[in-house]
Motif scaffolding. Structure first.
Motif, PDB file in Angstrom:
ATOM      1  N   GLU A   1       0.845  -1.190   0.000  1.00 45.56           N
ATOM      2  CA  GLU A   1       0.000   0.000   0.000  1.00 45.56           C
ATOM      3  C   GLU A   1       0.884   1.245   0.000  1.00 45.56           C
ATOM      4  N   GLU A   2       0.381   2.296  -0.610  1.00 49.30           N
ATOM      5  CA  GLU A   2       1.033   3.613  -0.580  1.00 49.30           C
ATOM      6  C   GLU A   2       2.501   3.556  -0.991  1.00 49.30           C
ATOM      7  N   GLY A   3       2.798   2.771  -2.037  1.00 51.00           N
ATOM      8  CA  GLY A   3       4.153   2.738  -2.551  1.00 51.00           C
ATOM      9  C   GLY A   3       5.158   2.019  -1.695  1.00 51.00           C
ATOM     10  N   GLY A   4       4.687   1.191  -0.785  1.00 54.93           N
ATOM     11  CA  GLY A   4       5.621   0.484   0.071  1.00 54.93           C
ATOM     12  C   GLY A   4       5.022  -0.791   0.615  1.00 54.93           C
ATOM     13  N   LEU A   5       5.820  -1.510   1.399  1.00 52.76           N
ATOM     14  CA  LEU A   5       5.365  -2.701   2.103  1.00 52.76           C
ATOM     15  C   LEU A   5       5.363  -2.386   3.590  1.00 52.76           C
ATOM     16  N   PHE A   6       4.210  -2.603   4.235  1.00 53.37           N
ATOM     17  CA  PHE A   6       4.030  -2.223   5.631  1.00 53.37           C
ATOM     18  C   PHE A   6       3.659  -3.451   6.452  1.00 53.37           C
ATOM     19  N   ASP A   7       4.132  -3.486   7.701  1.00 52.84           N
ATOM     20  CA  ASP A   7       3.774  -4.604   8.570  1.00 52.84           C
ATOM     21  C   ASP A   7       2.418  -4.347   9.225  1.00 52.84           C
ATOM     22  N   GLY A   8       2.014  -5.220  10.113  1.00 49.53           N
ATOM     23  CA  GLY A   8       0.694  -5.120  10.732  1.00 49.53           C
ATOM     24  C   GLY A   8       0.503  -3.879  11.580  1.00 49.53           C
ATOM     25  N   GLU A   9       1.618  -3.253  12.005  1.00 52.65           N
ATOM     26  CA  GLU A   9       1.532  -2.019  12.797  1.00 52.65           C
ATOM     27  C   GLU A   9       1.761  -0.781  11.937  1.00 52.65           C
ATOM     28  N   HIS A  10       1.681  -0.960  10.649  1.00 50.09           N
ATOM     29  CA  HIS A  10       1.817   0.096   9.643  1.00 50.09           C
ATOM     30  C   HIS A  10       3.204   0.740   9.659  1.00 50.09           C
ATOM     31  N   LYS A  11       4.210  -0.047   9.987  1.00 46.65           N
ATOM     32  CA  LYS A  11       5.590   0.416   9.865  1.00 46.65           C
ATOM     33  C   LYS A  11       6.097   0.041   8.480  1.00 46.65           C
ATOM     34  N   LYS A  12       6.735   0.999   7.796  1.00 41.79           N
ATOM     35  CA  LYS A  12       7.222   0.747   6.444  1.00 41.79           C
ATOM     36  C   LYS A  12       8.482  -0.118   6.512  1.00 41.79           C
ATOM     37  N   ILE A  13       8.396  -1.319   5.939  1.00 47.02           N
ATOM     38  CA  ILE A  13       9.506  -2.265   5.964  1.00 47.02           C
ATOM     39  C   ILE A  13      10.312  -2.198   4.669  1.00 47.02           C
ATOM     40  N   ALA A  14       9.642  -1.870   3.562  1.00 48.53           N
ATOM     41  CA  ALA A  14      10.328  -1.827   2.270  1.00 48.53           C
ATOM     42  C   ALA A  14       9.662  -0.833   1.345  1.00 48.53           C
ATOM     43  N   ALA A  15      10.471  -0.183   0.527  1.00 49.92           N
ATOM     44  CA  ALA A  15       9.920   0.597  -0.577  1.00 49.92           C
ATOM     45  C   ALA A  15       9.505  -0.377  -1.676  1.00 49.92           C
ATOM     46  N   PHE A  16       8.518   0.002  -2.464  1.00 48.28           N
ATOM     47  CA  PHE A  16       7.985  -0.885  -3.499  1.00 48.28           C
ATOM     48  C   PHE A  16       7.865  -0.102  -4.799  1.00 48.28           C
ATOM     49  N   PHE A  17       8.587  -0.572  -5.837  1.00 44.42           N
ATOM     50  CA  PHE A  17       8.568   0.110  -7.126  1.00 44.42           C
ATOM     51  C   PHE A  17       8.107  -0.851  -8.204  1.00 44.42           C
ATOM     52  N   GLU A  18       7.238  -0.387  -9.073  1.00 49.57           N
ATOM     53  CA  GLU A  18       6.855  -1.151 -10.257  1.00 49.57           C
ATOM     54  C   GLU A  18       7.524  -0.502 -11.457  1.00 49.57           C
ATOM     55  N   ILE A  19       8.341  -1.298 -12.157  1.00 52.64           N
ATOM     56  CA  ILE A  19       9.162  -0.786 -13.248  1.00 52.64           C
ATOM     57  C   ILE A  19       8.735  -1.473 -14.546  1.00 52.64           C
ATOM     58  N   SER A  20       8.464  -0.664 -15.573  1.00 46.92           N
ATOM     59  CA  SER A  20       8.009  -1.236 -16.843  1.00 46.92           C
ATOM     60  C   SER A  20       8.899  -0.849 -18.018  1.00 46.92           C
ATOM     61  N   SER A  21       9.950  -0.047 -17.774  1.00 43.60           N
ATOM     62  CA  SER A  21      10.816   0.360 -18.874  1.00 43.60           C
ATOM     63  C   SER A  21      12.221   0.626 -18.352  1.00 43.60           C
ATOM     64  N   PRO A  22      13.225   0.531 -19.233  1.00 45.53           N
ATOM     65  CA  PRO A  22      14.593   0.855 -18.820  1.00 45.53           C
ATOM     66  C   PRO A  22      14.724   2.292 -18.334  1.00 45.53           C
ATOM     67  N   GLU A  23      13.931   3.177 -18.903  1.00 47.01           N
ATOM     68  CA  GLU A  23      13.993   4.586 -18.494  1.00 47.01           C
ATOM     69  C   GLU A  23      13.565   4.756 -17.043  1.00 47.01           C
ATOM     70  N   GLN A  24      12.511   4.038 -16.649  1.00 40.43           N
ATOM     71  CA  GLN A  24      12.074   4.089 -15.252  1.00 40.43           C
ATOM     72  C   GLN A  24      13.154   3.559 -14.319  1.00 40.43           C
ATOM     73  N   LEU A  25      13.846   2.522 -14.749  1.00 37.19           N
ATOM     74  CA  LEU A  25      14.899   1.949 -13.924  1.00 37.19           C
ATOM     75  C   LEU A  25      16.029   2.945 -13.712  1.00 37.19           C
ATOM     76  N   GLU A  26      16.387   3.664 -14.777  1.00 34.56           N
ATOM     77  CA  GLU A  26      17.473   4.639 -14.675  1.00 34.56           C
ATOM     78  C   GLU A  26      17.143   5.734 -13.668  1.00 34.56           C
ATOM     79  N   LYS A  27      15.852   6.050 -13.528  1.00 29.25           N
ATOM     80  CA  LYS A  27      15.444   7.116 -12.610  1.00 29.25           C
ATOM     81  C   LYS A  27      15.249   6.616 -11.176  1.00 29.25           C
ATOM     82  N   LEU A  28      15.372   5.303 -10.991  1.00 28.16           N
ATOM     83  CA  LEU A  28      15.163   4.734  -9.663  1.00 28.16           C
ATOM     84  C   LEU A  28      16.228   5.229  -8.696  1.00 28.16           C
ATOM     85  N   GLN A  29      15.800   5.685  -7.535  1.00 24.66           N
ATOM     86  CA  GLN A  29      16.713   6.203  -6.518  1.00 24.66           C
ATOM     87  C   GLN A  29      16.455   5.500  -5.189  1.00 24.66           C
TER      88      GLN A  29
END
Length: 358
Positions: free
Chosen positions: A57-85
């Motif tokens: 949810e909300e661009g990330g992976l959250f545990d049961g207490e709504h703590k952000k454990i991981a960022a989550f990116f959906e990439i569909s092109s090489p250009e998007q990958l290059e902009k990944l930070q």
């Protein structure tokens, strides 16, 4: 050339199938990813197994207490990958879901995240995809999210990781003294060409009996008769056992392109190598027998081609400067290295039963 040590990898699982969840938990993987509207399924599974559920949810992976454990990116092109930070993210983990995996090679993902201290996961739909992400540019990614409804994918990936984690571990080798060297006639011997370079002191573990495998040196050393071939081990006849990953053995006759073998050095350090080619030709053979000082009753043997380029790895230390002794120069009393293990085998797997071999 010795491969880089395989770093410990992480596996998270994304599934809606209970059997897949159970198989993963039984193999030590208990982090599961759920879409945000699958909280009821996560709660149901958590009642029967120890899980660590994460919700997308909300661009990330959250545990049961709504703590952000991981960022989550959906990439569909090489250009998007290059902009990944990923460095800009505060979470310790980054999950990348490649919507079109064929367009973005795994090497591009690894190159894009080099230098980050975060653990980067790629979503993989099969165990073979996961293996590609783990091996890309040698180091690979730190983890994968295995998105599957197939229990076999869990089994295959776990087996792969267990075999890879053997790399860099040390096998116990023992000294043995040559007690007999004898010409025995003609036979079909096997040259094993692997897809990597071996250095002095490295070779394959081979023997007539699984109870004792000799360390047969590669052809990486220069010879007066032929150019060095550091990818090759002239390993012995078709009937001989050779060590393969997982503590198993295979007959030399069973090896073929794509199979895996274990390369071992004189100190017992091991790594996995891929077979690129196997050559079977009729050649003159020498029988070599040896015994350990601490066990005069048990004899170990190997047959090898009668050629100067075929050598056994000698025991290091004790003033011995030779890493390899050509079979054409072997003398009674020479010290060579053995891997001593259980002799009883069923389809290459060691079993506990009485066996008499001679």
């Amino acid at each position: 050339m010795c491969a880089a040590k395989f770093q410990k990898k992480k596996v998270w699982v994304w599934t809606e199938k209970k059997e897949v969840m159970t198989a993963a938990v039984e193999r030590g993987w208990n982090t599961f990813i759920f879409p945000h509207h699958f909280r009821e399924l996560a709660a149901d599974w958590s009642s029967i197994a120890l899980l660590y559920p994460l919700f997308i949810e909300e661009g990330g992976l959250f545990d049961g207490e709504h703590k952000k454990i991981a960022a989550f990116f959906e990439i569909s092109s090489p250009e998007q990958l290059e902009k990944l930070q990923p460095l800009d993210e505060q979470a310790d983990n980054v999950v990348i879901n490649l919507l079109d995996w064929q367009v973005i090679p795994a090497e591009n993902i690894v190159a894009a995240i080099q230098g980050t201290q975060k653990t980067v996961f790629a979503v993989s739909k099969t165990s073979s995809e996961a293996q590609t992400f783990f091996e890309a540019l040698e180091q690979g990614l730190g983890g994968v999210v295995l998105k599957t409804e197939d229990v076999e994918s869990i089994f295959e990936l776990k087996d792969y990781l267990e075999r890879r984690n053997e790399e860099g571990s040390v096998l116990e080798l023992t000294k043995a003294r040559v007690t007999n060297v004898e010409m025995v006639g003609m036979g079909d011997r096997v040259c094993v060409d692997i897809c990597s370079i071996m250095k002095p002191g490295e070779g394959l573990l081979v023997g007539s009996f699984a109870r004792g495998l000799f360390l047969v040196h590669s052809e990486c050393l220069e010879s007066n008769y032929i150019s060095s071939r550091p990818f090759r081990v002239n390993a012995g006849p078709v009937h001989a056992y050779v060590a393969i990953p997982g503590g198993k053995t295979s007959y030399l006759s069973e090896l073929k392109a794509g199979k895996e073998v274990i390369v071992v050095d004189e100190n017992g350090r091991q790594r996995i190598a891929i077979v690129g080619r196997v050559k079977i030709e009729t050649r003159q053979l020498i029988l070599v027998e040896a015994k350990r000082d601490e066990d005069k009753e048990t004899s170990y043997s190997i047959l090898l081609q009668n050629a100067e380029t075929v050598a056994l790895v000698s025991s290091p230390g004790d003033g011995n400067q030779r890493r390899a002794i050509p079979v054409t120069s072997l003398k009674l009393g020479d010290e060579i290295l053995l891997r001593v293990q259980g002799g009883a085998r069923h389809t290459g797997i060691e079993i506990q039963e009485f066996i008499l071999e001679k």
